[in-house]
Design a protein around this motif. Structure first.
Motif, short mmCIF file in Angstrom:
data_model
loop_
_atom_site.label_atom_id
_atom_site.label_comp_id
_atom_site.label_asym_id
_atom_site.label_seq_id
_atom_site.Cartn_x
_atom_site.Cartn_y
_atom_site.Cartn_z
N UNK A 138 -9.98 -4.12 -14.87
CA UNK A 138 -9.17 -5.59 -14.12
C UNK A 138 -9.90 -5.97 -13.05
N UNK A 139 -10.40 -5.14 -12.16
CA UNK A 139 -10.98 -5.49 -10.96
C UNK A 139 -11.70 -4.18 -10.09
N UNK A 140 -13.32 -4.30 -9.62
CA UNK A 140 -13.19 -3.75 -8.79
C UNK A 140 -12.75 -3.85 -7.43
N UNK A 141 -12.29 -4.17 -7.01
CA UNK A 141 -12.28 -4.31 -6.14
C UNK A 141 -10.21 -3.88 -5.81
N UNK A 145 -7.06 -3.79 -3.09
CA UNK A 145 -6.04 -4.12 -3.79
C UNK A 145 -4.62 -3.91 -3.93
N UNK A 146 -4.80 -2.64 -4.13
CA UNK A 146 -4.29 -0.97 -3.85
C UNK A 146 -4.18 -1.19 -3.01
N UNK A 147 -4.14 -1.17 -1.58
CA UNK A 147 -3.94 -0.85 -0.26
C UNK A 147 -2.88 -1.92 0.70
N UNK A 164 -0.31 1.89 1.69
CA UNK A 164 0.09 0.74 2.27
C UNK A 164 0.52 0.15 2.93
N UNK A 165 1.26 1.67 3.64
CA UNK A 165 1.92 1.79 4.13
C UNK A 165 1.37 1.81 5.78
N UNK A 166 0.17 2.78 5.73
CA UNK A 166 -1.09 2.42 6.74
C UNK A 166 -1.32 1.76 7.51
N UNK A 167 -2.24 0.68 5.99
CA UNK A 167 -2.04 -1.10 5.81
C UNK A 167 -1.38 -1.98 7.31
N UNK A 168 -0.03 -1.58 6.79
CA UNK A 168 0.87 -2.29 7.03
C UNK A 168 1.30 -1.97 8.81
#
Ligand code: ASP
Length: 439
Positions: A138-141, A145-147, A164-168
């Protein structure tokens, strides 16, 4: 009698009984009975820990970040503090990873046994490989993206989406800091209360720990066919953690102090010994904070302004010992289960161990729940936690020593760069002058 016994003893007894039962079950052929009637209690215990993981990480991160209100006032010191805390933690994780790869505590099994276990967990590995392959195309990034979650409710419903929860949580905390404090006063108090409630829930769950550990270990020993190598691996794991933590205490921090603060090593150790002893016996960097502050100010001459800003933040977000141990534990569990970790997964371990150090409360065993986050972020079996839980307390004592030593070191370095350190401290100079006068 059982009621009065400290929790650590209960857990150790649970662990021992679980192992003994596991071996007996293999000998008398009671494997099915064990997996039908005993192991489920261990799974219930694990579920309880997983249950609290998301609320804990969200609340403690928001609380930790939003307590940095001084960051705008002391933005320069704030920035330095964060940068130093993060870099020392990353270094500690690297030491942990280096140790676990050099000593390989989970590799005590013969090649045949390894192949057997690897096959057992092949499905997990295959699933991971498929996801990894998808990601590569898909992408090196992809990792980034998943975060970023597209839906916070969805992210919170899946323990492997913890990042993702940590990000939020970080976004939430940072936004809180940016709003005038009067407006978010109630929200802050709400999070303080929520944090206390969650810590209480963890206390309650830990009451069940001795039984949970017994059940999980019985199940694990049966799973591993009563293999004695498993216990050798466990001993070696403890030694790996101890060596990693001692490298930090005896070489890393003293070197930083010598180079950046120009403190004599003898003075450094003399100043820190009381703090370290309290940390060792309480297993809580939060409980040790008053002693840490006093020693850093009195014995190393750090100004009160610096110590009262840098140290409380450190207790909340800087846990070098904890993150080094989490990296070691995660790789150890992978080794025991014969799971090969890719470079990408090691990077995820580094990142989650760093974040877990920010999210772990400075209380005894505070990081156990966080370890689940590290494990699930790379798809490692959470059951592996049972292996290390029984010997966690002594290691917790030692990693708390590292945590407070790290905080004190960073506080001293920042004080030096801000010219806010009086070393040797005035107290000593005065005493010496007085001595000279008297003589
Ligand atoms: N007990 C540790 C501390 O208070 C946290 C942990 O690693 O569990 O610093």
């Amino acid at each position: 009698m059982w009621r009065k016994l400290p929790l650590i003893w209960k857990i150790l007894i649970g662990m021992a009984l679980g192992m003994v039962w596991g071996v007996v079950a293999v000998l008398i052929g009671a494997e099915k009975f064990t997996s039908d009637w005993i192991t489920p209690w261990g799974i219930i215990f694990l579920n309880l820990l997983k249950l609290i993981a998301i609320p804990l990480i969200f609340v403690s991160l928001v609380k930790g970040i939003s307590s940095l209100t001084n960051i705008s006032k002391l933005s320069r010191i704030g920035f330095k503090t964060l940068a130093l805390y993060i870099s020392t933690t990353v270094f500690a994780i690297m030491i942990g990873l280096a140790m676990v790869f050099i000593i390989k505590p989970g590799n005590t099994f013969s090649d045949e046994k390894k192949a057997e276990y690897t096959e057992k967990y092949q499905r997990t590995v295959e699933e991971k490989e498929v996801t990894a392959a998808d990601q590569k195309e898909e992408s090196p990034l992809r990792v980034i993206i998943d975060m970023v979650p597209e839906n916070i409710v969805k992210a919170s419903s899946d323990n492997s989406k913890m990042l993702q929860v940590i990000f939020f949580a970080i976004l939430f905390g940072v936004a809180m800091v940016m709003i005038p404090s009067g407006k978010v006063k109630i929200v802050k108090r709400f999070f303080d209360g929520l944090n206390d409630i969650i810590l209480k829930i963890i206390d309650l769950i830990m009451l069940f720990a001795p039984y949970g550990v017994l059940a999980l270990l019985a199940g694990l020993v049966v799973d591993f066919g009563g293999d004695i190598d498993l216990f050798a691996a466990l001993g070696l794991y403890a030694i790996t953690v101890v060596i990693g933590l001692f490298i930090l205490i005896l070489f890393f921090y003293p070197a930083l102090m010598r180079i950046f603060v120009k403190v004599k090593l003898r003075d450094f150790f003399r100043a820190l010994l009381p703090t370290q002893m309290v940390a060792f016996s309480t297993s809580s960097s939060a409980a040790t904070l008053p002693v840490t502050k006093e020693q850093v100010e009195k014995e190393l001459g750090v100004s009160e302004e610096i110590s009262s800003f840098v140290l409380p933040i450190g207790v909340t977000i800087n846990m070098d010992g904890t993150s080094a141990y989490q990296a070691i534990a995660a790789v150890f569990i992978a080794q025991v289960y014969g799971i090969d970790l890719s470079v990408g997964q090691l990077f995820t371990i580094l990142l989650t161990a760093l974040l877990a150090s920010i999210g772990s409360p400075g209380v005894p065993g505070g990081s156990i729940v966080m370890l689940i986050i590290v494990l699930s972020s790379v798809g490692l079996p959470a059951e592996g936690l049972a292996l290390i839980l029984g010997i966690d307390r002594p290691l917790d004592m030692l990693r708390t020593v590292v945590n407070v030593t790290g905080d004190s070191t960073v506080a001293s370095i920042i004080a030096r760069t801000e010219d806010e350190i009086q070393y040797p401290p005035i107290k000593e100079t005065v005493e010496k002058e007085e001595l000279v006068e008297i003589s």
